[in-house]
Motif scaffolding. Sequence first.
Motif, mmCIF file in Angstrom:
data_model
loop_
_atom_site.group_PDB
_atom_site.id
_atom_site.type_symbol
_atom_site.label_atom_id
_atom_site.label_comp_id
_atom_site.label_asym_id
_atom_site.label_seq_id
_atom_site.Cartn_x
_atom_site.Cartn_y
_atom_site.Cartn_z
ATOM 1 N N GLN A 235 0.804 -1.216 0.000
ATOM 2 C CA GLN A 235 0.000 0.000 0.000
ATOM 3 C C GLN A 235 0.841 1.273 0.000
ATOM 4 O O GLN A 235 0.279 2.373 0.059
ATOM 5 C CB GLN A 235 -0.923 0.001 1.238
ATOM 6 N N GLY A 238 -0.075 3.507 -2.924
ATOM 7 C CA GLY A 238 -1.493 3.494 -3.277
ATOM 8 C C GLY A 238 -2.037 2.081 -3.316
ATOM 9 O O GLY A 238 -1.293 1.093 -3.317
ATOM 10 N N ARG A 242 -6.176 -0.207 -7.968
ATOM 11 C CA ARG A 242 -6.129 0.649 -9.154
ATOM 12 C C ARG A 242 -5.482 -0.052 -10.344
ATOM 13 O O ARG A 242 -5.771 0.274 -11.496
ATOM 14 C CB ARG A 242 -5.350 1.927 -8.841
#
Length: 414
Positions: A235, A238, A242
């Motif tokens: 993480q 991000g 995605r």
Amino acid sequence: MSNDMKSSKDGPVARDYDVWLAAFAERGWTSFMERLEQVVVGKREVIRLAGLAMLSGGHILLEDVPGVGKTLLARTLAQVAGGSFRRIQMTPDMMPADITGSMMWEPSSGSFRRIQMTPDMMPADITGSMMWEPSSGSLRYSEGALHANVVLADELNRAPARTQSALLEAMEEGTVTVDGVTRALPQPFLVVATQNPIAFEGTYRMPEAEMDRFAMRLSLGYPQADQEADMLLRQQEGTPLRRLKPLWSPEEWQLLIERVRQVHLDVVLCRYMADLADGTRCHPAVKLGVSPRGTLALMRVAQAHAWVEGRTYAVPEDVQAVALPVLAHRLLLQREASLAGATEEEVLAEVLLHTAVPGFPTGAKGAGRPAKPMRQPEERGRAASRYVSPRTRPVSGAPARSAGSRIWFGGLFR
């Protein structure tokens, strides 16, 4: 998955059924698992069961404490499946307009504009409603949040009963009825609902009729320390969500569901599943046992389990592997049993342990890998407990004794 899997109006599926089945079990299912594990770390068994529910055409209920990844898993399933996706964030005193907004006539522009409303949600704002169309002088239907292939109902048990009731027809029949007109929802249609434990503040008890419509109830639980550290590393830049790409199109997903339902079920296996359901209904600790809808869900998920194992036929081991997550949430225990500390999973594990299992030869006829030898009773108990929810406690098995064609049990059984 490639487009050569699709069937046409002029003939059967282009590829041979058994070859395509083996290819999916070896590559397609593995790809599904790998993609979800890129996002949801350390929950392989929960991911596997959620995938089986998708292949069976059933709905999924994720129940656990806040912050363990329920919503993330639901969004990941939706993204892998492709198709349309909508999210409904449930809150107490919620209005339907909080989901869809309202359409209001704006004379200055000669058009409608969307406005966000406030509390006290109504079912029509989930299913849709009729709107006045001044240009045509008639009513038009405005789609609700359920018109999608995958619908995430987040914190479902924070919504009042009248709001939750709007899901019943959609989950069972794949339709919504507004002003007497029934409209079909997109197919395939999957509801992934999350809920917090009932003891949490601001939650409502989910009706039995709604709970029974979920193919599975799953719990993620807290990750191990090394798994949580791995999650933090992934993480850093991000969410991996995605970068996740769809694995199936909605058409291919529907074809997968149709193929799973072609998995062969012997009559004795159907009787075995019926005996399991009957065992829950006769159990002295159970007030409300497994319904016929629950038995049907067990059959569908067992077919999916057999298929991803590379077989075109199901065996008792397929039933035992998925029975706990498919059936446990459908049981309602007697007050005395609950006060004594018994759980639905514990009662169901005992039913599994002592229900007579039909014998299947190891070289059973059919495509794919051969079925494994049948387990002994104590091994069946361990297999059924492979998926362990936070509510499950170890079950102390009780010896079974035969009485004619019936089997009577000790332990929690009379």
